[in-house]
Design a protein around this motif. Structure first.
Motif, PDB file in Angstrom:
ATOM      1  N   HIS A 184       0.852  -1.199   0.000  1.00 35.05           N
ATOM      2  CA  HIS A 184       0.000   0.000   0.000  1.00 35.05           C
ATOM      3  C   HIS A 184       0.883   1.243   0.000  1.00 35.05           C
ATOM      4  O   HIS A 184       1.724   1.408   0.888  1.00 35.05           O
ATOM      5  N   GLU A 186       0.433   4.349   0.801  1.00 36.52           N
ATOM      6  CA  GLU A 186       0.351   5.248   1.950  1.00 36.52           C
ATOM      7  C   GLU A 186       0.546   4.498   3.268  1.00 36.52           C
ATOM      8  O   GLU A 186       1.419   4.835   4.061  1.00 36.52           O
ATOM      9  N   ARG A 190       4.459   5.227   2.653  1.00 37.53           N
ATOM     10  CA  ARG A 190       4.717   6.488   3.351  1.00 37.53           C
ATOM     11  C   ARG A 190       4.835   6.274   4.859  1.00 37.53           C
ATOM     12  O   ARG A 190       5.663   6.890   5.532  1.00 37.53           O
ATOM     13  N   TRP A 201       8.096   0.008  -1.410  1.00 34.91           N
ATOM     14  CA  TRP A 201       6.703  -0.158  -1.832  1.00 34.91           C
ATOM     15  C   TRP A 201       6.673  -1.059  -3.060  1.00 34.91           C
ATOM     16  O   TRP A 201       7.254  -0.732  -4.087  1.00 34.91           O
ATOM     17  N   PRO A 215       3.718   8.272  -3.327  1.00 33.65           N
ATOM     18  CA  PRO A 215       4.209   8.781  -2.043  1.00 33.65           C
ATOM     19  C   PRO A 215       5.690   9.109  -2.060  1.00 33.65           C
ATOM     20  O   PRO A 215       6.482   8.438  -2.725  1.00 33.65           O
TER      21      PRO A 215
END
Length: 258
Positions: A184, A186, A190, A201, A215
């Motif tokens: 994911h 975020e 992030r 990621w 992100p």
């Protein structure tokens, strides 16, 4: 400071949750005789995923407990105020179909093998220990991870820094010596970067382009086959100037206030 450990997300990172969920729900709805209420199988599956995402967000925000989010997924999806026992029974029938479709992504075992001698490994998931520990055992990889931490038991969920720091504490390492791999952008990407970990990621579907506002902070990969090279390249983070997607090195003493 070298990266000494990798903490992993589970669903849609090492375990193909989306494919298993779709296959399981397709079989379940057919067995329950519920597909006639939708224009297509895809419409039914999209509705289930929408309800799942909404109730999962409530669980992550602490608005309901683990079993409560499951029951509410059933009630909202069926538009029926079922009793707890009825909702549990319906979900259990779905789970039987879902578990029959469980599988690792094909790049998982090669990546774990490549990193087995060089890095320690753990899991951090926004799920429950009962679910994820059992899942990892069925998939045959539980022994690859020193620790499995989940939001239901921790009392805190990703992207909160405390969740990532709990995983680091379980390994006895400061955040800047730990990489986190998740799907994911975020919650995982992030969140891990802001918590001071080397954030990776995995964007398997490649739906985002380099200029579409992804992100800031995490390295992005399309396959876990890219992970060993990233960890090798970033073994000494402080020697690399921050640019692009490279994370700036935390202070040698580690984050303050921990």
């Amino acid at each position: 400071m070298s990266i000494k450990a990798v903490v992993w997300d589970v669903d849609d990172t090492i375990f193909d949750y989306t494919a298993a969920d779709r296959a399981g729900m397709r079989g379940h709805l057919a067995a329950e005789g519920l597909l006639d209420g939708y224009e297509s199988v895809e419409q039914a599956l999209a509705r289930w995923r929408q309800v799942t995402d909404a109730q999962w967000a409530r669980f992550s925000a602490g608005e309901t407990d683990w079993q409560g989010q499951r029951r509410q997924r059933v009630r909202v999806f069926l538009e029926n105020p079922l009793s707890d026992a009825e909702a549990d029974a319906w979900f259990d029938r779905y789970i039987a179909h879902y578990e029959a479709a469980w599988a690792l992504f094909p790049d998982v075992l090669p990546a774990l093998d490549a990193l087995a001698a060089s890095h320690r490994h753990a899991v951090l998931s926004n799920s429950s220990l009962l679910v994820q520990d059992g899942k990892l055992r069925v998939l045959g990889v539980r022994d690859r991870f020193e620790a499995v931490l989940c939001a239901a038991e921790l009392g805190v969920s990703k992207p909160a820094a405390a969740a990532f720091h709990a995983a680091c504490d379980a390994l006895g390492l400061p955040p800047h010596q730990v990489a986190y791999v998740g799907d994911h952008p975020e919650i995982d990407g992030r969140g891990a970067a802001e918590a001071g970990l080397l954030s990776v990621w995995i964007d398997r579907d490649g739906a985002r382009t380099d200029d579409d506002g992804g992100p800031a902070g995490p390295r992005r990969i399309a396959s876990l086959s890219e992970l060993p090279a990233i960890l090798g390249a970033d073994t000494v983070l402080e020697r690399r100037p921050p640019s692009g997607n490279v994370l700036p090195a935390p202070p040698e003493s580690g984050p303050k206030g921990r």
